[in-house]
Design a protein around this motif. Structure first.
Motif, PDB file in Angstrom:
ATOM      1  N   HIS A 297     127.610 -39.850  36.981  1.00  0.00           N
ATOM      2  CA  HIS A 297     128.974 -39.313  37.046  1.00  0.00           C
ATOM      3  C   HIS A 297     129.167 -38.330  35.888  1.00  0.00           C
ATOM      4  O   HIS A 297     129.081 -38.718  34.720  1.00  0.00           O
ATOM      5  CB  HIS A 297     129.970 -40.466  36.927  1.00  0.00           C
ATOM      6  N   TRP A 341     124.518 -36.512  49.900  1.00  0.00           N
ATOM      7  CA  TRP A 341     125.389 -35.490  49.338  1.00  0.00           C
ATOM      8  C   TRP A 341     126.125 -34.736  50.446  1.00  0.00           C
ATOM      9  O   TRP A 341     125.895 -33.558  50.666  1.00  0.00           O
ATOM     10  CB  TRP A 341     124.598 -34.511  48.463  1.00  0.00           C
ATOM     11  N   ARG A 346     129.815 -33.195  47.298  1.00  0.00           N
ATOM     12  CA  ARG A 346     129.335 -32.021  46.556  1.00  0.00           C
ATOM     13  C   ARG A 346     130.512 -31.279  45.920  1.00  0.00           C
ATOM     14  O   ARG A 346     130.413 -30.792  44.790  1.00  0.00           O
ATOM     15  CB  ARG A 346     128.539 -31.091  47.468  1.00  0.00           C
ATOM     16  N   GLN A 349     131.671 -33.258  42.965  1.00  0.00           N
ATOM     17  CA  GLN A 349     130.741 -33.083  41.856  1.00  0.00           C
ATOM     18  C   GLN A 349     131.012 -31.769  41.132  1.00  0.00           C
ATOM     19  O   GLN A 349     130.962 -31.711  39.893  1.00  0.00           O
ATOM     20  CB  GLN A 349     129.295 -33.108  42.382  1.00  0.00           C
ATOM     21  N   TYR A 352     134.061 -32.298  38.933  1.00  0.00           N
ATOM     22  CA  TYR A 352     133.736 -33.096  37.745  1.00  0.00           C
ATOM     23  C   TYR A 352     132.976 -32.255  36.712  1.00  0.00           C
ATOM     24  O   TYR A 352     133.229 -32.340  35.514  1.00  0.00           O
ATOM     25  CB  TYR A 352     132.895 -34.300  38.140  1.00  0.00           C
ATOM     26  N   GLN A 353     132.023 -31.465  37.186  1.00  0.00           N
ATOM     27  CA  GLN A 353     131.237 -30.665  36.250  1.00  0.00           C
ATOM     28  C   GLN A 353     132.087 -29.578  35.606  1.00  0.00           C
ATOM     29  O   GLN A 353     131.895 -29.250  34.425  1.00  0.00           O
ATOM     30  CB  GLN A 353     130.018 -30.082  36.958  1.00  0.00           C
ATOM     31  N   ASN A 388     134.639 -42.578  40.733  1.00  0.00           N
ATOM     32  CA  ASN A 388     134.292 -41.640  41.809  1.00  0.00           C
ATOM     33  C   ASN A 388     134.600 -42.236  43.180  1.00  0.00           C
ATOM     34  O   ASN A 388     133.822 -42.099  44.122  1.00  0.00           O
ATOM     35  CB  ASN A 388     132.824 -41.218  41.721  1.00  0.00           C
TER      36      ASN A 388
END
Length: 431
Positions: A297, A341, A346, A349, A352-353, A388
């Motif tokens: 995560h 995924w 995706r 993600q 989050y990034q 998540n």
């Protein structure tokens, strides 16, 4: 299928490898595990999880410790323990620490019951019976080990960790690492309250003015009972990561400032893992799981809960694809990648990034203000964010609410676009 060929060959022996091996075995598949180490060898690190998360999986019995008194500290700290800067943020949610030997035994028992074959060795090459295994229907993978053995399987899953040798991923710049140095031991005075768990202690009154200008770190700590405690100095994420020597020195400085000394060290923990690895190429003929599949995560560093939730679904997708005897390794891997995924995950993600990239730019006062605002969100929002488990619309709603309620300094930090951030936002629409 020849008697010497497995349905799936898993590379690795850590939590991710055992989780997917057990799930594949539960689907009735013939599984071989190739690992450099003994799958039953003790794991060096500890693994935490929120109580609600493990309860939803029906696995609360695998916790060695569970705390109801869960707090964080987001003030700067003060010599007066009663000062506002020392007041805790109360989370009101249980937190648990896995019995890592029990969790390992749980997965190993499932694998053994399914007849999994265990092979010791290091994988050095993977070959296919066609170009990438996709030139003709059917086919298999041939995994060569360092001692020259060749193991055949219809599909290979690399679950050997974030440095997996057989998984391709795009280069998107520096990879941020979460680093931590911790001690399980005994202390001259309790470093946390009785039966208490501290998720984040960002107080910095023990640091010199010069040190407060350096990248921040926080204390993660817990009462293990019977006079034993676990304390860990942790850096959220940095590229490059904070050195272990810095974290060890800061932990000693933090304890000394509070008049605490370590009287006995029972275990030292050195932890470093990537938080923002790019997603693997989803069109490659080798599948991945765990750290090698970028499942850590990006906002919290948690992984085991995701392994437990997602392994059964991936195993079902792989088993369904294997039901076609003519499916090539590439087709089998494609089915696995699609299950692991999907588009919504995706996009989450990417969000989050993007958020992590912002936080890595924050100085300590901004970080403290950010987390104070984050944990002031409704519990279902901050918990779902960290585990998540929110849907994409719910995740966006939580982020919008956080932005609206955060102090101006945090909002300005979130709005500023630098470096890779625009590209990260673009991946929200085209991940």
């Amino acid at each position: 299928m020849p008697a010497s060929m497995s349905d799936v060959l898993v590379i690795g022996a850590g939590p991710a490898a055992l989780a997917i091996t057990a799930a594949l075995g539960a689907e009735g598949l013939a599984v071989t595990v190739l690992s450099l180490g003994d799958p039953a060898a003790p794991w060096p690190n500890t693994y935490g999880i929120w109580g609600d998360e493990v309860d939803a999986l029906g696995l609360g019995h695998l916790l060695e410790h569970r705390w109801k008194d869960t707090v964080s500290y987001f003030g700067a700290g003060d010599a007066d323990p009663a000062a506002p800067a020392n007041r805790p943020t109360v989370h009101g949610r249980d937190y648990g620490l896995f019995d890592k030997h029990g969790l390992q035994a749980h997965w190993l028992a499932q694998a053994e019951a399914a007849g999994v074959a265990w092979v010791r060795g290091r994988a050095t090459a993977i070959g296919f019976d066609g170009p990438a295994g996709a030139a003709s229907p059917g086919g298999s993978c041939a995994v060569t080990s360092a001692d020259g053995r060749v193991l055949q399987a219809r599909l290979v899953i690399d679950a050997s960790g974030h440095e997996a040798a057989f998984i391709r991923r795009p280069d998107r710049g520096p990879v941020a690492g979460q680093a931590a140095y911790g001690v399980v031991g005994r202390f001259s005075d309790p470093p946390v309250g009785p039966r208490q768990f501290v998720l984040m202690d960002y107080r910095s009154d023990h640091l010199t003015p010069e040190q407060r200008l350096e990248p921040p770190s926080f204390l993660y700590a817990m009462d293990l009972g019977e006079g034993c405690f676990f304390v860990e100095e942790t850096s959220l994420a940095l590229a490059p990561p904070l050195p272990f020597e810095t974290l060890k020195a800061r932990l000693a400085q933090r304890l000394t400032h509070r008049g605490i000394t370590i009287t006995a060290v029972e275990h030292e923990e050195w932890c470093l893992f990537p938080m923002n690895l790019a997603l693997p190429d989803l069109d490659q003929p080798v599948l991945a799981f765990g750290g090698s599949a970028s499942m850590v995560h990006p906002a919290s560093g948690y992984l085991v809960g995701s392994l437990l939730r997602r392994a059964p679904g991936l195993a079902r997708a792989v088993a369904a694809a294997l039901a076609d005897p003519h499916a090539s390794p590439a087709a089998l891997a494609a089915a696995g990648w699609h299950a692991l995924w999907p588009l919504e995950l995706r996009r989450k993600q990417a969000l989050y990034q993007f958020g992590l990239e912002k936080l890595m730019r924050f100085e300590a006062p901004q970080l403290r203000a950010f987390f104070a605002s984050f944990f002031a969100l409704p519990a279902e929002q901050w918990y779902g964010f960290l585990s998540n488990t929110l849907t994409l619309p719910a995740l966006l709603a939580a982020m919008v609410r956080l932005f609206a309620t955060a102090p101006a300094g945090v909002r300005w930090g979130l709005m500023g676009m630098q470096g890779r951030e625009l590209g990260m936002l673009a991946r929200l629409w085209r991940p």
